[in-house]
Motif scaffolding. Structure first.
Motif, PDB file in Angstrom:
ATOM      1  N   LEU A  15       1.512  -0.895  -0.047  1.00 55.33           N
ATOM      2  CA  LEU A  15      -0.064   0.155  -0.490  1.00 55.33           C
ATOM      3  C   LEU A  15       1.005   1.475   0.064  1.00 55.33           C
ATOM      4  O   LEU A  15       0.373   2.629  -0.996  1.00 55.33           O
ATOM      5  CB  LEU A  15      -1.030   0.425   1.023  1.00 55.33           C
ATOM      6  CG  LEU A  15      -1.954   0.955   1.621  1.00 55.33           C
ATOM      7  CD1 LEU A  15      -2.965   0.771   0.124  1.00 55.33           C
ATOM      8  CD2 LEU A  15      -2.211   1.110   2.301  1.00 55.33           C
ATOM      9  N   MET A  18       2.288   1.853  -3.340  1.00 58.52           N
ATOM     10  CA  MET A  18       1.479   2.817  -4.024  1.00 58.52           C
ATOM     11  C   MET A  18       0.829   3.525  -4.245  1.00 58.52           C
ATOM     12  O   MET A  18       1.039   4.489  -5.135  1.00 58.52           O
ATOM     13  CB  MET A  18       0.618   1.560  -4.181  1.00 58.52           C
ATOM     14  CG  MET A  18      -0.908   1.801  -5.691  1.00 58.52           C
ATOM     15  SD  MET A  18      -2.355   0.406  -4.717  1.00 58.52           S
ATOM     16  CE  MET A  18      -3.729   1.528  -5.788  1.00 58.52           C
ATOM     17  N   VAL A  48      -6.959   1.157   5.442  1.00 60.53           N
ATOM     18  CA  VAL A  48      -7.728   0.569   4.482  1.00 60.53           C
ATOM     19  C   VAL A  48      -8.141  -0.548   5.300  1.00 60.53           C
ATOM     20  O   VAL A  48      -7.296  -1.627   5.684  1.00 60.53           O
ATOM     21  CB  VAL A  48      -6.309   0.293   3.316  1.00 60.53           C
ATOM     22  CG1 VAL A  48      -7.734  -0.489   2.143  1.00 60.53           C
ATOM     23  CG2 VAL A  48      -6.627   1.591   2.814  1.00 60.53           C
ATOM     24  N   ASP A  50      -9.761  -3.164   4.961  1.00 64.60           N
ATOM     25  CA  ASP A  50     -10.105  -4.766   4.358  1.00 64.60           C
ATOM     26  C   ASP A  50      -8.896  -5.351   4.321  1.00 64.60           C
ATOM     27  O   ASP A  50      -8.662  -6.454   4.070  1.00 64.60           O
ATOM     28  CB  ASP A  50     -11.320  -4.751   3.467  1.00 64.60           C
ATOM     29  CG  ASP A  50     -10.489  -3.929   2.065  1.00 64.60           C
ATOM     30  OD1 ASP A  50     -10.200  -2.873   2.783  1.00 64.60           O
ATOM     31  OD2 ASP A  50     -10.325  -4.594   0.956  1.00 64.60           O
ATOM     32  N   LEU A  51      -7.861  -5.099   4.292  1.00 61.79           N
ATOM     33  CA  LEU A  51      -6.312  -4.951   4.493  1.00 61.79           C
ATOM     34  C   LEU A  51      -5.249  -4.765   5.076  1.00 61.79           C
ATOM     35  O   LEU A  51      -4.738  -5.591   5.285  1.00 61.79           O
ATOM     36  CB  LEU A  51      -5.829  -4.101   3.124  1.00 61.79           C
ATOM     37  CG  LEU A  51      -6.156  -3.603   1.519  1.00 61.79           C
ATOM     38  CD1 LEU A  51      -5.430  -3.017   0.775  1.00 61.79           C
ATOM     39  CD2 LEU A  51      -6.523  -5.419   0.897  1.00 61.79           C
ATOM     40  N   GLN A  53      -4.087  -2.557   6.861  1.00 67.07           N
ATOM     41  CA  GLN A  53      -3.257  -1.858   6.235  1.00 67.07           C
ATOM     42  C   GLN A  53      -3.193  -0.059   7.053  1.00 67.07           C
ATOM     43  O   GLN A  53      -4.444  -0.120   6.345  1.00 67.07           O
ATOM     44  CB  GLN A  53      -2.586  -1.983   4.918  1.00 67.07           C
ATOM     45  CG  GLN A  53      -1.794  -3.829   4.446  1.00 67.07           C
ATOM     46  CD  GLN A  53      -0.743  -3.316   3.220  1.00 67.07           C
ATOM     47  OE1 GLN A  53      -0.298  -2.203   3.403  1.00 67.07           O
ATOM     48  NE2 GLN A  53      -0.526  -4.462   3.088  1.00 67.07           N
ATOM     49  N   SER A  82     -11.104  -0.986   0.622  1.00 61.56           N
ATOM     50  CA  SER A  82      -9.721  -1.252  -0.767  1.00 61.56           C
ATOM     51  C   SER A  82     -10.455  -0.346  -1.720  1.00 61.56           C
ATOM     52  O   SER A  82     -10.449   0.422  -2.892  1.00 61.56           O
ATOM     53  CB  SER A  82      -9.009  -2.107  -0.967  1.00 61.56           C
ATOM     54  OG  SER A  82      -9.710  -2.780  -0.837  1.00 61.56           O
ATOM     55  N   PHE A  85     -11.126   3.325  -0.936  1.00 56.78           N
ATOM     56  CA  PHE A  85     -10.001   3.861  -1.750  1.00 56.78           C
ATOM     57  C   PHE A  85      -9.436   4.576  -2.862  1.00 56.78           C
ATOM     58  O   PHE A  85      -9.544   5.096  -3.703  1.00 56.78           O
ATOM     59  CB  PHE A  85      -8.443   3.635  -0.501  1.00 56.78           C
ATOM     60  CG  PHE A  85      -7.391   3.623  -0.840  1.00 56.78           C
ATOM     61  CD1 PHE A  85      -7.370   4.933  -0.725  1.00 56.78           C
ATOM     62  CD2 PHE A  85      -6.319   3.270  -2.064  1.00 56.78           C
ATOM     63  CE1 PHE A  85      -5.738   5.569  -0.379  1.00 56.78           C
ATOM     64  CE2 PHE A  85      -5.229   3.385  -2.685  1.00 56.78           C
ATOM     65  CZ  PHE A  85      -4.919   4.903  -1.180  1.00 56.78           C
ATOM     66  N   MET A  86      -9.725   3.079  -3.695  1.00 53.67           N
ATOM     67  CA  MET A  86      -9.531   3.767  -5.086  1.00 53.67           C
ATOM     68  C   MET A  86     -10.717   4.492  -5.832  1.00 53.67           C
ATOM     69  O   MET A  86      -9.842   5.363  -6.727  1.00 53.67           O
ATOM     70  CB  MET A  86      -9.695   2.314  -6.297  1.00 53.67           C
ATOM     71  CG  MET A  86      -8.672   0.768  -5.947  1.00 53.67           C
ATOM     72  SD  MET A  86      -7.394   1.826  -5.253  1.00 53.67           S
ATOM     73  CE  MET A  86      -6.667   1.405  -6.940  1.00 53.67           C
TER      74      MET A  86
ATOM     75  N   MET B 102      -1.927  -3.591  -3.935  1.00 58.05           N
ATOM     76  CA  MET B 102      -2.534  -2.687  -3.058  1.00 58.05           C
ATOM     77  C   MET B 102      -1.337  -3.568  -1.633  1.00 58.05           C
ATOM     78  O   MET B 102      -0.902  -3.234  -0.204  1.00 58.05           O
ATOM     79  CB  MET B 102      -3.539  -2.362  -2.247  1.00 58.05           C
ATOM     80  CG  MET B 102      -4.310  -1.806  -3.527  1.00 58.05           C
ATOM     81  SD  MET B 102      -5.400  -1.143  -3.024  1.00 58.05           S
ATOM     82  CE  MET B 102      -5.779  -0.043  -1.616  1.00 58.05           C
ATOM     83  N   LEU B 103      -1.506  -5.352  -1.777  1.00 51.49           N
ATOM     84  CA  LEU B 103      -1.149  -5.984  -0.274  1.00 51.49           C
ATOM     85  C   LEU B 103       0.241  -5.919  -1.087  1.00 51.49           C
ATOM     86  O   LEU B 103       1.420  -6.678   0.036  1.00 51.49           O
ATOM     87  CB  LEU B 103      -1.524  -7.555   0.276  1.00 51.49           C
ATOM     88  CG  LEU B 103      -3.018  -7.197   0.819  1.00 51.49           C
ATOM     89  CD1 LEU B 103      -4.521  -8.180   0.183  1.00 51.49           C
ATOM     90  CD2 LEU B 103      -2.683  -6.823   1.735  1.00 51.49           C
ATOM     91  N   PHE B 112       0.666   4.727 -12.616  1.00 48.36           N
ATOM     92  CA  PHE B 112      -0.494   4.527 -11.879  1.00 48.36           C
ATOM     93  C   PHE B 112      -1.913   5.330 -11.701  1.00 48.36           C
ATOM     94  O   PHE B 112      -2.887   4.350 -11.906  1.00 48.36           O
ATOM     95  CB  PHE B 112       0.362   4.598 -10.073  1.00 48.36           C
ATOM     96  CG  PHE B 112       1.001   2.701 -10.230  1.00 48.36           C
ATOM     97  CD1 PHE B 112       2.080   2.712 -10.615  1.00 48.36           C
ATOM     98  CD2 PHE B 112       0.462   2.636  -8.205  1.00 48.36           C
ATOM     99  CE1 PHE B 112       2.833   1.628  -9.884  1.00 48.36           C
ATOM    100  CE2 PHE B 112       1.235   1.208  -8.271  1.00 48.36           C
ATOM    101  CZ  PHE B 112       2.309   1.086  -8.847  1.00 48.36           C
TER     102      PHE B 112
END
Lengths: 139, 139
Positions: A15, A18, A48, A50-51, A53, A82, A85-86, B102-103, B112
């Motif tokens: 993350l 990215m 985030v 669900d990740l 992170q 996530s 977030f995107m 992302m992970l 990106f």
């Protein structure tokens, strides 16, 4: 010249890598974004859920350090999933450099806020939030 | 009919699946650029060598999808790489490719902001792989 660095270097999370790459490429291609970048002096936390992170962006004029964790005392904190977030990157910037929350991508973000899938702490720092939104907008 | 994973026949079936997708056609209407998928070897899973998939994608159409060497796939405008078992998870809908990036489980190289702009298209592109029946080398 804007500089985006990963605090953990090669050991940075996916993350963080990215977010750092997206930020650096966005700033590189737009003079307006570069100006926003230079004017920011803030810490922004993005969680985030669900990740599992988090990243913290420490903006300090020409430099942003991206940490692969929650650190410091964030000016703004975004807690989301996530997918949302995107979707944040899809927000279009309207007149006067303000994020457009009236078109489809903007409304999707508003719905996420209403449903609790996006929580923003530090809304009183609206100018900073708008700058960060502009920095990550790809629309 | 099932196809041996990453065989030329699988590549053709994948291309056909993309071109059948109305969702992809719409979401990728403005997309210009090639995508390379790099499958990293896992000898213990009967994938002894790295391989590549080169995808020529243009305005919502897959003009070509072919199995190549890793080097050839890495010449694409956008490159996503990961070990065989991760790609298998993606194809089995056990891992969302965007979340994988992302992970840090999949690595993305390229612009990106463009990828974020076309999140829906890339999600549908990976969704198409799930609709191609596959014979996996480790099953």
């Amino acid at each position: 010249m804007a500089e985006v660095v990963l605090a953990e270097g090669e050991g940075a999370s996916g993350l963080a890598s990215m977010v750092a790459t997206l930020l650096a490429q966005n700033v590189e291609r737009s003079r307006e974004k570069f100006e926003d970048f230079r004017r920011l002096s803030a810490e922004v936390l993005i969680e985030v859920a669900d990740l599992g992170q988090s990243v913290t962006l420490s903006f300090d004029r020409d430099r942003c350090t991206v940490h692969s964790r929650s650190t410091g005392r964030p000016t703004i904190a975004l807690r989301t999933d996530s997918e949302t977030f995107m979707a944040l990157g899809q927000i279009r910037i309207g007149p006067l450099g303000l994020p457009n929350y009236l078109d489809a991508p903007g409304r999707a973000v508003l719905r996420a806020m209403v449903s609790g899938r996006l929580r923003i702490h530090g809304l009183r720092h609206l100018r900073t939030l708008n700058r960060v939104t502009r920095l990550f907008s790809v629309a | 009919m099932t196809f041996k994973a990453y065989s030329p026949e699988w590549a053709q079936a994948y291309k056909d699946e993309i071109n059948r997708s109305a969702v992809y056609k719409q979401a990728a209407a403005g997309w210009e650029g090639s995508v390379g998928l790099v499958v990293l070897a896992e000898p213990d899973k009967n994938v002894p060598e790295d391989l590549g998939i080169f995808m020529d994608l243009w305005h919502g159409e897959a003009r070509d999808v072919r199995i190549t060497s890793r080097d050839e796939a890495e010449k694409a405008d956008f490159v996503i790489s990961g070990p065989y078992s991760r790609w298998k998870q993606v194809s089995k809908k056990e891992l969302d490719a965007t979340k994988g990036i992302m992970l840090g489980q999949l690595k993305l190289r390229g612009d990106f902001p463009t990828i974020v702009r076309y999140t829906k298209a890339s999600q549908e592109m990976t969704e198409c792989t799930t609709r191609v029946p596959v014979e996996w080398p480790d099953e």
